[in-house]
Design a protein around this motif. Structure first.
Motif, PDB file in Angstrom:
ATOM      1  N   TYR A   1      15.891  45.730  37.786  1.00 23.19           N
ATOM      2  CA  TYR A   1      17.190  46.179  37.250  1.00 23.19           C
ATOM      3  C   TYR A   1      17.906  47.087  38.251  1.00 23.19           C
ATOM      4  CZ  TYR A   1      16.850  44.461  32.391  1.00 23.19           C
ATOM      5  OH  TYR A   1      16.799  43.680  31.263  1.00 23.19           O
ATOM      6  N   ALA A   2      17.108  47.992  38.889  1.00 18.22           N
ATOM      7  CA  ALA A   2      17.719  48.932  39.838  1.00 18.22           C
ATOM      8  C   ALA A   2      18.323  48.174  41.020  1.00 18.22           C
ATOM      9  CB  ALA A   2      16.665  49.931  40.316  1.00 18.22           C
ATOM     10  N   ALA A   3      17.623  47.094  41.470  1.00 15.43           N
ATOM     11  CA  ALA A   3      18.143  46.309  42.604  1.00 15.43           C
ATOM     12  C   ALA A   3      19.425  45.587  42.189  1.00 15.43           C
ATOM     13  CB  ALA A   3      17.081  45.319  43.071  1.00 15.43           C
ATOM     14  N   MET A   4      19.475  45.099  40.955  1.00 16.27           N
ATOM     15  CA  MET A   4      20.686  44.404  40.494  1.00 16.27           C
ATOM     16  C   MET A   4      21.862  45.380  40.422  1.00 16.27           C
ATOM     17  SD  MET A   4      21.296  41.741  37.489  1.00 16.27           S
ATOM     18  CE  MET A   4      21.340  42.574  35.959  1.00 16.27           C
ATOM     19  N   LYS A   5      21.590  46.578  39.905  1.00 22.52           N
ATOM     20  CA  LYS A   5      22.655  47.587  39.797  1.00 22.52           C
ATOM     21  C   LYS A   5      23.185  47.929  41.192  1.00 22.52           C
ATOM     22  CE  LYS A   5      24.927  51.320  38.242  1.00 22.52           C
ATOM     23  NZ  LYS A   5      26.315  51.147  37.825  1.00 22.52           N
ATOM     24  N   GLN A   6      22.243  48.073  42.147  1.00 21.30           N
ATOM     25  CA  GLN A   6      22.644  48.420  43.510  1.00 21.30           C
ATOM     26  C   GLN A   6      23.515  47.316  44.101  1.00 21.30           C
ATOM     27  OE1 GLN A   6      19.201  49.134  45.873  1.00 21.30           O
ATOM     28  NE2 GLN A   6      20.051  50.968  46.809  1.00 21.30           N
ATOM     29  N   LEU A   7      23.093  46.051  43.870  1.00 22.88           N
ATOM     30  CA  LEU A   7      23.852  44.914  44.384  1.00 22.88           C
ATOM     31  C   LEU A   7      25.263  44.894  43.780  1.00 22.88           C
ATOM     32  CD1 LEU A   7      24.013  42.126  45.841  1.00 22.88           C
ATOM     33  CD2 LEU A   7      23.101  41.118  43.744  1.00 22.88           C
ATOM     34  N   LEU A   8      25.353  45.078  42.470  1.00 28.54           N
ATOM     35  CA  LEU A   8      26.668  45.054  41.820  1.00 28.54           C
ATOM     36  C   LEU A   8      27.552  46.177  42.356  1.00 28.54           C
ATOM     37  CD1 LEU A   8      25.614  44.325  38.114  1.00 28.54           C
ATOM     38  CD2 LEU A   8      26.652  42.724  39.731  1.00 28.54           C
ATOM     39  N   ASP A   9      26.933  47.346  42.594  1.00 26.86           N
ATOM     40  CA  ASP A   9      27.719  48.493  43.047  1.00 26.86           C
ATOM     41  C   ASP A   9      28.227  48.352  44.487  1.00 26.86           C
ATOM     42  OD1 ASP A   9      27.496  49.632  40.591  1.00 26.86           O
ATOM     43  OD2 ASP A   9      26.102  51.237  41.173  1.00 26.86           O
ATOM     44  N   THR A  10      27.607  47.447  45.274  1.00 25.48           N
ATOM     45  CA  THR A  10      28.128  47.260  46.641  1.00 25.48           C
ATOM     46  C   THR A  10      29.504  46.609  46.591  1.00 25.48           C
ATOM     47  OG1 THR A  10      27.193  45.035  46.827  1.00 25.48           O
ATOM     48  CG2 THR A  10      25.822  46.865  47.652  1.00 25.48           C
ATOM     49  N   GLY A  11      29.790  45.878  45.499  1.00 25.28           N
ATOM     50  CA  GLY A  11      31.078  45.193  45.397  1.00 25.28           C
ATOM     51  C   GLY A  11      31.076  43.845  46.102  1.00 25.28           C
TER      52      GLY A  11
ATOM     53  N   LEU B   1      29.787  41.130  45.327  1.00 20.46           N
ATOM     54  CA  LEU B   1      29.980  39.992  44.411  1.00 20.46           C
ATOM     55  C   LEU B   1      31.296  40.099  43.640  1.00 20.46           C
ATOM     56  CD1 LEU B   1      26.387  39.511  42.880  1.00 20.46           C
ATOM     57  CD2 LEU B   1      27.434  38.311  44.781  1.00 20.46           C
ATOM     58  N   GLY B   2      32.109  41.060  43.988  1.00 19.29           N
ATOM     59  CA  GLY B   2      33.372  41.239  43.249  1.00 19.29           C
ATOM     60  C   GLY B   2      33.125  41.959  41.932  1.00 19.29           C
ATOM     61  N   ARG B   3      34.087  41.829  41.035  1.00 16.58           N
ATOM     62  CA  ARG B   3      33.995  42.561  39.759  1.00 16.58           C
ATOM     63  C   ARG B   3      32.964  41.943  38.827  1.00 16.58           C
ATOM     64  NH1 ARG B   3      37.890  42.567  36.006  1.00 16.58           N
ATOM     65  NH2 ARG B   3      38.781  40.720  36.979  1.00 16.58           N
ATOM     66  N   LEU B   4      32.300  42.796  38.054  1.00 18.29           N
ATOM     67  CA  LEU B   4      31.386  42.312  37.016  1.00 18.29           C
ATOM     68  C   LEU B   4      32.224  41.862  35.824  1.00 18.29           C
ATOM     69  CD1 LEU B   4      28.565  41.987  35.781  1.00 18.29           C
ATOM     70  CD2 LEU B   4      28.604  44.419  35.183  1.00 18.29           C
ATOM     71  N   LEU B   5      31.980  40.615  35.374  1.00 14.69           N
ATOM     72  CA  LEU B   5      32.796  40.064  34.286  1.00 14.69           C
ATOM     73  C   LEU B   5      32.024  39.979  32.968  1.00 14.69           C
ATOM     74  CD1 LEU B   5      34.289  37.085  36.339  1.00 14.69           C
ATOM     75  CD2 LEU B   5      35.356  39.315  35.900  1.00 14.69           C
ATOM     76  N   LEU B   6      30.801  39.448  33.056  1.00 11.30           N
ATOM     77  CA  LEU B   6      30.017  39.192  31.844  1.00 11.30           C
ATOM     78  C   LEU B   6      28.560  39.589  32.081  1.00 11.30           C
ATOM     79  CD1 LEU B   6      31.169  35.490  31.273  1.00 11.30           C
ATOM     80  CD2 LEU B   6      31.965  37.481  29.979  1.00 11.30           C
ATOM     81  N   VAL B   7      27.895  40.006  31.014  1.00 12.88           N
ATOM     82  CA  VAL B   7      26.444  40.225  31.078  1.00 12.88           C
ATOM     83  C   VAL B   7      25.814  39.473  29.910  1.00 12.88           C
ATOM     84  CG1 VAL B   7      24.606  41.947  30.804  1.00 12.88           C
ATOM     85  CG2 VAL B   7      26.542  42.449  32.289  1.00 12.88           C
TER      86      VAL B   7
ATOM     87  N   GLU C   1      21.351  38.699  32.877  1.00 13.16           N
ATOM     88  CA  GLU C   1      22.118  37.925  33.862  1.00 13.16           C
ATOM     89  C   GLU C   1      23.522  38.498  33.929  1.00 13.16           C
ATOM     90  OE1 GLU C   1      21.763  33.753  33.517  1.00 13.16           O
ATOM     91  OE2 GLU C   1      23.426  33.336  34.882  1.00 13.16           O
ATOM     92  N   ALA C   2      23.939  38.824  35.148  1.00 16.06           N
ATOM     93  CA  ALA C   2      25.276  39.388  35.346  1.00 16.06           C
ATOM     94  C   ALA C   2      26.145  38.348  36.030  1.00 16.06           C
ATOM     95  CB  ALA C   2      25.176  40.627  36.222  1.00 16.06           C
ATOM     96  N   SER C   3      27.303  38.092  35.465  1.00 19.21           N
ATOM     97  CA  SER C   3      28.205  37.090  36.022  1.00 19.21           C
ATOM     98  C   SER C   3      29.410  37.807  36.632  1.00 19.21           C
ATOM     99  CB  SER C   3      28.649  36.184  34.857  1.00 19.21           C
ATOM    100  OG  SER C   3      29.147  34.995  35.338  1.00 19.21           O
ATOM    101  N   THR C   4      29.654  37.529  37.902  1.00 17.83           N
ATOM    102  CA  THR C   4      30.706  38.266  38.610  1.00 17.83           C
ATOM    103  C   THR C   4      31.748  37.307  39.173  1.00 17.83           C
ATOM    104  OG1 THR C   4      29.783  38.144  40.825  1.00 17.83           O
ATOM    105  CG2 THR C   4      28.881  39.855  39.374  1.00 17.83           C
TER     106      THR C   4
END
Ligand code: ISE
Length: 337
Positions: A141-151, A153-159, A248-251
């Protein structure tokens, strides 16, 4: 040469599944801490746990009154793993004593009491409360959060979350599926999006044949985020399969998933698969280790890391709105005033 810091002497309240697990962790593998005391109204159980964890140079005091553990001069910091309905009194005692506290979720049982905790901590002038949302400390989870926060993958749309227990104790009612199980995904979504949940709908599909009579199991929750994003969660208390937790996070530029499998994935002719853990202690063992270590390190520095009292309060407020939605089947706005 600087003198090494004295270890943090930790007292654990509640010796059920999570309390015993954390007491064991603190006694055997958390650096910079020592297990100083345990407390439980079931003194016999607490005494047995204390005795099993007493070792050379480690005396574990036993209290049957949790508030006596908080007041114990040999306890610097407290882990609360008692049932939710006694959390308010115990967290308040820690705040009054000025002792850092790691409180298992839910922070309290209703919005008014969670709010009193947030206000008492603020009035004390220094943060002392960490809430036990361990998914934030899980390496995946921490790795996913870090990846999303780098930007990247663009904006987070759905989880999309899946949270299945193989089984739960008898008496685990529909409301507990929201307050005790879904509450984890409430925190995950607030954390991943970095936004509040403004509306929740809890759907009641036809119940599984394994569900206790009158219990809505599984449930499907939909969260509307402040920025317009959406999150779905299947929460299934008696799935009969195993402990399955996925996210699953969709960006805008792809997607990321955690919780697909652990350990060795075996592929043989016509078959693909691995093993599924039985419960959360196994699935989130690493997360609990990192969580408790981070809490000890922060407490020794005089800081708080991870989910705060406010996060605990917000999660309680979302779950309370979720219960109203479970009753009516309609969306309910979340009030975080
Ligand atoms: C339990 O209290 C937990 O926190 C587990 O993580 C969750 O999966 C389970 O449903 C809860 O009852």
């Amino acid at each position: 040469m600087s003198t090494p810091q004295r270890p943090l002497r930790v007292g654990v309240i509640g010796v059920g599944t999570m309390g015993a697990d954390n007491a064991q962790r603190l006694a055997t593998r958390v650096a910079g801490a020592t297990l100083a005391a345990v407390a439980d109204p079931d003194r016999e159980r607490a005494t047995a746990l204390g005795a099993s964890l007493t070792g050379p140079g480690r005396e574990v005091a036993v209290h049957d009154d949790p508030l006596a553990l908080v007041a114990d001069a040999g306890v610097d910091a407290v882990v609360i793993a008692s049932p939710g309905f006694v959390h308010e009194e115990q967290v308040m005692a820690c705040l009054q004593a000025g002792k850092p506290v790691l409180c298992e979720k839910p922070l309290t049982m209703d919005v008014a009491s969670a709010r009193r905790v947030v206000e008492a901590e603020r009035a004390g002038g220094r943060p002392l409360v960490q809430v036990g949302f361990m998914r934030r400390f899980d390496p995946e989870y921490a790795a996913m959060k870090q990846l999303l926060d780098t930007g990247d993958l663009g904006r987070l749309l759905l989880v999309h979350n899946v949270h299945r227990n193989k089984s739960v104790a008898d008496g685990f009612r529909s409301e507990m599926i929201v307050k005790d199980s879904l509450v984890h995904e409430v925190d995950v979504c607030r954390w991943l999006f970095g936004e509040e949940i403004v509306e929740i709908t809890v759907h009641s599909p036809a119940p599984s044949g394994l569900a206790d009579p009158g219990v809505v199991d599984p449930q499907v929750a939909v969260f509307k985020m402040a920025g317009g994003g959406l999150a779905t969660t299947e929460v299934f208390a008696k799935s009969g399969v195993g402990y399955e937790v996925r996210c699953e996070a969709s960006t805008e530029r792809g997607n990321a998933t955690v919780g697909l499998g652990r350990g060795v994935l075996v592929r043989t002719e016509g078959r693909w698969g691995g093993s599924i853990p039985d419960d959360y202690r196994e699935r989130f063992e690493a997360a609990y280790d990192v969580e408790v270590q981070a809490w000890v390190d922060a407490s020794l520095r005089g800081e708080v890391v991870g989910p705060t009292a406010w996060d605990g309060y917000a999660a309680v407020a979302v779950c309370e709105a979720g219960l109203a939605s479970l009753r009516t089947g309609t969306p309910v706005a979340v009030d975080l005033t």
